[in-house]
Design a protein around this motif. Structure first.
Motif, PDB file in Angstrom:
ATOM      1  N   ALA A  12       0.840  -1.195   0.000  1.00  0.00           N
ATOM      2  CA  ALA A  12       0.000   0.000   0.000  1.00  0.00           C
ATOM      3  C   ALA A  12       0.876   1.247   0.000  1.00  0.00           C
ATOM      4  O   ALA A  12       2.006   1.220   0.505  1.00  0.00           O
ATOM      5  CB  ALA A  12      -0.906  -0.011   1.226  1.00  0.00           C
ATOM      6  N   GLU A 130      -2.598   5.185  -5.085  1.00  0.00           N
ATOM      7  CA  GLU A 130      -2.790   3.838  -5.612  1.00  0.00           C
ATOM      8  C   GLU A 130      -2.671   3.846  -7.135  1.00  0.00           C
ATOM      9  O   GLU A 130      -3.043   4.807  -7.798  1.00  0.00           O
ATOM     10  CB  GLU A 130      -4.147   3.284  -5.175  1.00  0.00           C
ATOM     11  CG  GLU A 130      -4.199   3.047  -3.674  1.00  0.00           C
ATOM     12  CD  GLU A 130      -5.493   2.405  -3.218  1.00  0.00           C
ATOM     13  OE1 GLU A 130      -6.326   2.049  -4.077  1.00  0.00           O
ATOM     14  OE2 GLU A 130      -5.684   2.261  -1.986  1.00  0.00           O
ATOM     15  N   HIS A 173      -2.271  -1.619  -7.761  1.00  0.00           N
ATOM     16  CA  HIS A 173      -3.144  -1.920  -6.635  1.00  0.00           C
ATOM     17  C   HIS A 173      -4.535  -2.324  -7.140  1.00  0.00           C
ATOM     18  O   HIS A 173      -5.257  -3.041  -6.446  1.00  0.00           O
ATOM     19  CB  HIS A 173      -3.264  -0.696  -5.720  1.00  0.00           C
ATOM     20  CG  HIS A 173      -1.943  -0.249  -5.166  1.00  0.00           C
ATOM     21  ND1 HIS A 173      -1.221   0.791  -5.712  1.00  0.00           N
ATOM     22  CD2 HIS A 173      -1.198  -0.727  -4.147  1.00  0.00           C
ATOM     23  CE1 HIS A 173      -0.098   0.949  -5.034  1.00  0.00           C
ATOM     24  NE2 HIS A 173      -0.054   0.045  -4.090  1.00  0.00           N
ATOM     25  N   ARG A 196      -5.789  -5.931  -6.713  1.00  0.00           N
ATOM     26  CA  ARG A 196      -4.626  -6.780  -6.972  1.00  0.00           C
ATOM     27  C   ARG A 196      -4.532  -7.920  -5.972  1.00  0.00           C
ATOM     28  O   ARG A 196      -4.108  -9.036  -6.320  1.00  0.00           O
ATOM     29  CB  ARG A 196      -3.350  -5.917  -6.914  1.00  0.00           C
ATOM     30  CG  ARG A 196      -2.027  -6.688  -6.824  1.00  0.00           C
ATOM     31  CD  ARG A 196      -1.806  -7.542  -8.056  1.00  0.00           C
ATOM     32  NE  ARG A 196      -0.545  -8.259  -8.015  1.00  0.00           N
ATOM     33  CZ  ARG A 196      -0.387  -9.487  -7.511  1.00  0.00           C
ATOM     34  NH1 ARG A 196      -1.418 -10.126  -6.969  1.00  0.00           N
ATOM     35  NH2 ARG A 196       0.785 -10.086  -7.550  1.00  0.00           N
ATOM     36  N   ASN A 197      -4.922  -7.684  -4.730  1.00  0.00           N
ATOM     37  CA  ASN A 197      -4.757  -8.718  -3.700  1.00  0.00           C
ATOM     38  C   ASN A 197      -6.011  -9.560  -3.492  1.00  0.00           C
ATOM     39  O   ASN A 197      -6.129 -10.285  -2.503  1.00  0.00           O
ATOM     40  CB  ASN A 197      -4.329  -8.084  -2.372  1.00  0.00           C
ATOM     41  CG  ASN A 197      -5.330  -7.037  -1.885  1.00  0.00           C
ATOM     42  OD1 ASN A 197      -6.356  -6.811  -2.527  1.00  0.00           O
ATOM     43  ND2 ASN A 197      -5.029  -6.394  -0.764  1.00  0.00           N
TER      44      ASN A 197
END
Length: 409
Positions: A12, A130, A173, A196-197
């Motif tokens: 982040a 981001e 992100h 992205r996660n």
């Protein structure tokens, strides 16, 4: 066994980026950052060192937020400025300059097709630092149908499929992803901003092109990835009417090619002044006095300046189309950008080739890595076929036919 190519998600943002408030500030900040970036550009390319730290610094300058409209807290810079900022960065590091291309593209998709709530949410995220990447293209098929699909299962929207040439996704992100969805009346396309996660997202660092080595343009896999409806932005409808998504995307690509050419030209001047030897028949003391070298240097300069002039003209027409999007204004902008893309392609390749021709054999030494300019511009100019741009321009001026509305004109 874990695939060693699997990329680790970007952390982040640690700091909120500087807020750029004007076109001139954007240009000044870009030049200052490019001067720092240029120092290690050759090493990053030679070692294929992914520029995590450099990207964090890039974002911190505020340049990744310059296209956020003023109404949402950004600078809302002109297309002329966006193109020039891109060229400035590309002249310093052609590979790194491509990474934000799809970031800017996705923000234009959002501006054109997003809801008010979506705009406020994602613009705020961008201004907070981001990054967005992309997952648009697919390989392995002769047609251009998108096989990555969006479907609703047990009340939850889900994305499944595989994308390639996903420039910037490794560093992102959010991954704006082009999907197809079965609906009443047929198939519709959307852009889904996938975190992205999110569970089921896998990114492979498997880009092995000989140029643009650190763009992170590898593979993204989506395995039944759950997404929220607030992340789904209409896309097909943006091409059913006259919008500037296509010309905005293309003007950035043209600027990258121009900038790489400008970087090659700068290195040519330095090498010829300091290291080249004059040809024996020139009967001059230095290579910089060789009349044939001078003529070729002049030709490269004129081509680059001409490409820059067309790019600025195209930027003005894109801005007019943004302010008043009609079939005619968007067509005029698309054609102007196509003209600029043709010339930036030719000028960039010319500058990269002439670096070696005018500098001589010693310019091919690995320690200088001057071939990165040619590798980068040759790779990037293959993004879409220039030969089709000539055809579109001819149709427009001879037969009065507007170009097709998609991201490649």
């Amino acid at each position: 066994m874990t695939d060693p190519r699997i990329a680790t998600p970007a952390p982040a943002p640690r700091i909120r980026p500087h807020l750029i408030t004007s076109d001139q500030e954007a240009l000044d900040v870009a030049q200052a950052f490019a001067d720092r970036l240029r120092t290690d550009a050759s090493t990053r390319d030679a070692e294929r060192r992914l520029p995590w730290q450099e990207l964090d610094e890039f974002v911190a300058t505020g340049l990744w937020g310059i296209t956020v409209p003023k109404a949402y807290g950004g600078a809302g810079v002109s297309s002329v400025t966006l193109a020039r900022v891109t060229a400035i960065i590309a002249a310093a590091d052609g590979s790194l300059s491509q990474i934000p291309q799809n970031h800017y593209y996705s923000l234009e998709v959002l501006r054109v097709g997003g809801s008010e709530a979506q705009k406020r949410f994602f613009y705020d995220r961008v201004l907070a630092g981001e990054r967005t990447g992309n997952a648009l293209a697919e390989t392995g098929h002769k047609d251009f149908k998108r096989r990555t699909h969006l479907s609703r299962q047990d009340g939850q929207w889900r994305v499944s499929g595989t994308k390639y040439y996903c420039t910037g996704a490794i560093y992102a992100h959010w991954i704006p992803t082009l999907v197809s969805a079965e609906e009443e009346g047929g198939v519709r396309t959307y852009i889904v901003f996938v975190p992205r996660n999110a569970a089921g997202v896998t990114i492979l660092d498997d880009w092995d092109g000989f140029g643009q080595r650190v763009t992170g343009s590898g593979t993204v896999r989506f395995e039944d990835v759950a997404v929220e409806p607030e992340w789904i932005v209409p896309f097909q409808s943006s091409f059913e009417t006259a919008t500037t998504i296509g010309p905005v995307a293309q003007i950035i690509h043209a600027a990258i090619d121009l900038g790489i050419g400008e970087g090659a030209y700068r290195d040519t001047l330095e090498f010829v002044r300091q290291r080249s030897r004059p040809w024996i028949d020139a009967k001059v003391e230095t290579a910089a006095e060789d009349p044939l070298t001078l003529s070729e240097i002049g030709q490269v300069r004129v081509r680059l300046r001409a490409a820059d002039a067309l790019l600025r003209k195209a930027g003005r027409l894109v801005d007019e189309a943004i302010g008043n999007p009609t079939q005619d204004t968007v067509a005029a902008a698309s054609i102007a950008v196509a003209e600029a893309k043709i010339l930036s392609t030719k000028a960039g390749l010319l500058a990269a080739n002439k670096l070696f021709e005018l500098s001589g054999t010693s310019s091919t030494m690995a320690q200088d890595n001057y071939d990165r300019h040619w590798r980068n511009v040759r790779t990037h100019t293959l993004h879409d076929p220039v030969r089709w741009k000539y055809q579109a321009i001819g149709q427009y001026y001879l037969n009065g036919r507007r170009p097709p509305r998609h991201g490649a004109i």
